[in-house]
Motif scaffolding. Structure first.
Motif, mmCIF file in Angstrom:
data_model
loop_
_atom_site.group_PDB
_atom_site.id
_atom_site.type_symbol
_atom_site.label_atom_id
_atom_site.label_comp_id
_atom_site.label_asym_id
_atom_site.label_seq_id
_atom_site.Cartn_x
_atom_site.Cartn_y
_atom_site.Cartn_z
ATOM 1 N N ASP A 1 105.332 115.216 23.171
ATOM 2 C CA ASP A 1 104.694 114.998 24.464
ATOM 3 C C ASP A 1 103.252 114.530 24.328
ATOM 4 O O ASP A 1 102.779 113.694 25.093
ATOM 5 C CB ASP A 1 104.796 116.245 25.356
ATOM 6 N N VAL A 2 102.531 115.057 23.332
ATOM 7 C CA VAL A 2 101.127 114.674 23.156
ATOM 8 C C VAL A 2 100.756 114.761 21.681
ATOM 9 O O VAL A 2 101.251 115.624 20.952
ATOM 10 C CB VAL A 2 100.202 115.584 23.993
ATOM 11 N N SER A 3 99.900 113.862 21.245
ATOM 12 C CA SER A 3 99.303 113.957 19.919
ATOM 13 C C SER A 3 97.894 114.471 20.123
ATOM 14 O O SER A 3 97.002 113.727 20.523
ATOM 15 C CB SER A 3 99.292 112.589 19.220
ATOM 16 N N ASP A 4 97.710 115.772 19.878
ATOM 17 C CA ASP A 4 96.418 116.422 20.104
ATOM 18 C C ASP A 4 95.594 116.375 18.824
ATOM 19 O O ASP A 4 94.738 115.519 18.655
ATOM 20 C CB ASP A 4 96.657 117.855 20.578
ATOM 21 N N THR A 5 95.871 117.258 17.892
ATOM 22 C CA THR A 5 95.212 117.157 16.586
ATOM 23 C C THR A 5 95.909 116.110 15.720
ATOM 24 O O THR A 5 95.309 115.527 14.821
ATOM 25 C CB THR A 5 95.264 118.505 15.839
ATOM 26 N N GLY A 6 97.199 115.882 15.978
ATOM 27 C CA GLY A 6 97.970 114.935 15.181
ATOM 28 C C GLY A 6 98.701 115.586 14.028
ATOM 29 O O GLY A 6 99.486 114.938 13.331
ATOM 30 N N GLU B 1 95.776 107.455 26.929
ATOM 31 C CA GLU B 1 94.869 108.353 26.194
ATOM 32 C C GLU B 1 94.075 109.183 27.187
ATOM 33 O O GLU B 1 93.668 108.694 28.243
ATOM 34 C CB GLU B 1 93.922 107.523 25.322
ATOM 35 N N THR B 2 93.862 110.448 26.851
ATOM 36 C CA THR B 2 93.073 111.327 27.716
ATOM 37 C C THR B 2 92.418 112.419 26.890
ATOM 38 O O THR B 2 92.951 112.836 25.856
ATOM 39 C CB THR B 2 93.947 111.963 28.811
ATOM 40 N N ASP B 3 91.269 112.880 27.346
ATOM 41 C CA ASP B 3 90.617 114.016 26.691
ATOM 42 C C ASP B 3 90.771 115.284 27.517
ATOM 43 O O ASP B 3 90.163 116.308 27.229
ATOM 44 C CB ASP B 3 89.132 113.725 26.432
ATOM 45 N N ALA B 4 91.594 115.217 28.565
ATOM 46 C CA ALA B 4 91.785 116.367 29.458
ATOM 47 C C ALA B 4 92.824 117.332 28.912
ATOM 48 O O ALA B 4 93.626 116.988 28.036
ATOM 49 C CB ALA B 4 92.215 115.874 30.842
ATOM 50 N N TRP B 5 92.810 118.534 29.437
ATOM 51 C CA TRP B 5 93.844 119.522 29.140
ATOM 52 C C TRP B 5 95.048 119.149 30.000
ATOM 53 O O TRP B 5 95.020 119.254 31.219
ATOM 54 C CB TRP B 5 93.330 120.910 29.478
#
Length: 206
Positions: free
Chosen positions: A102-107, A146-150
């Motif tokens: 769903d999301v690549s946060d830290t990767g 791309e987003t920096d939000a929670w």
């Protein structure tokens, strides 16, 4: 995997089911534009399974598999180590594999998943996520935005509510505004999640 991103978010991004569908359709269009013929889709549990299922529908890929990656910190250890807790039961040898989360946060999750799948001899591995964070050390081949939000996905809303209320000290009313859900619904899923946790704890003592 969603989790809480680093650095700490200053804003939230609630995502609706329609936005999930549109995001997956966008990713499918990007994949088709490359003339890539995907043979197998592997969804990373838990957050990646629903996007993976939607992409299998949009791309007409019938063969799916699941992979679960969890991070643990042992006694005396300062760094978390990835552990594959869901075995791969689909054949990927000589196949073009699309790995979905769903999301690549830290990767880290995608990195671990790709490295693990490489041992099974796929012809090619490509990755896709609905969202990617600016600080992610792994950039998916395909993503919606791309987003920096929670990010608050529909499938982890209860987990988010508990985090914000029980751990962050926000009120039900504040979380209602953040998520765009009614106060009654937020209270309902908060109480349901708490009840489920209590039941689970009691069962473990039997």
């Amino acid at each position: 995997m969603t989790g809480i991103p680093h650095p700490q978010p200053t804003r939230f991004k609630p995502v609706s089911w329609r936005e999930v569908e549109e995001g997956c359709a966008h990713i499918a269009e990007k994949i088709l534009a490359t003339n890539l013929n995907v043979d197998v889709i592997v969804g990373i549990l838990r957050g990646g399974w629903i996007p993976a299922r939607l992409l299998s529908d949009y791309l007409g890929v019938d063969t799916m598999g699941a992979l679960e990656v969890k991070f643990y910190r042992g006694v005396g250890e300062t760094a978390e180590k990835p552990v594959i807790t869901q075995p791969l039961i689909v054949n990927v040898r000589d196949k073009v594999v699309l790995v979905v989360d769903d999301v690549s946060d830290t990767g880290k999750t995608l990195t671990v998943a790709v490295n693990f799948l490489m041992h099974y001899g796929p012809r090619k591995i490509v990755t896709a996520t609905l969202y990617v964070k600016p600080w992610s050390m792994y950039r998916p081949d395909f993503y919606h935005s791309e987003t920096d939000a929670w990010i608050i996905f529909p499938w982890d809303k209860a987990e988010t509510v508990v985090e914000l209320v029980a751990k962050r000290g926000l009120s039900i009313e504040e979380v209602s505004k953040i998520t765009g859900e009614s106060i009654d619904f937020i209270r309902r899923i908060f109480e349901t999640r708490n009840k489920a946790s209590t039941t689970s704890s009691r069962a473990g003592q039997d």
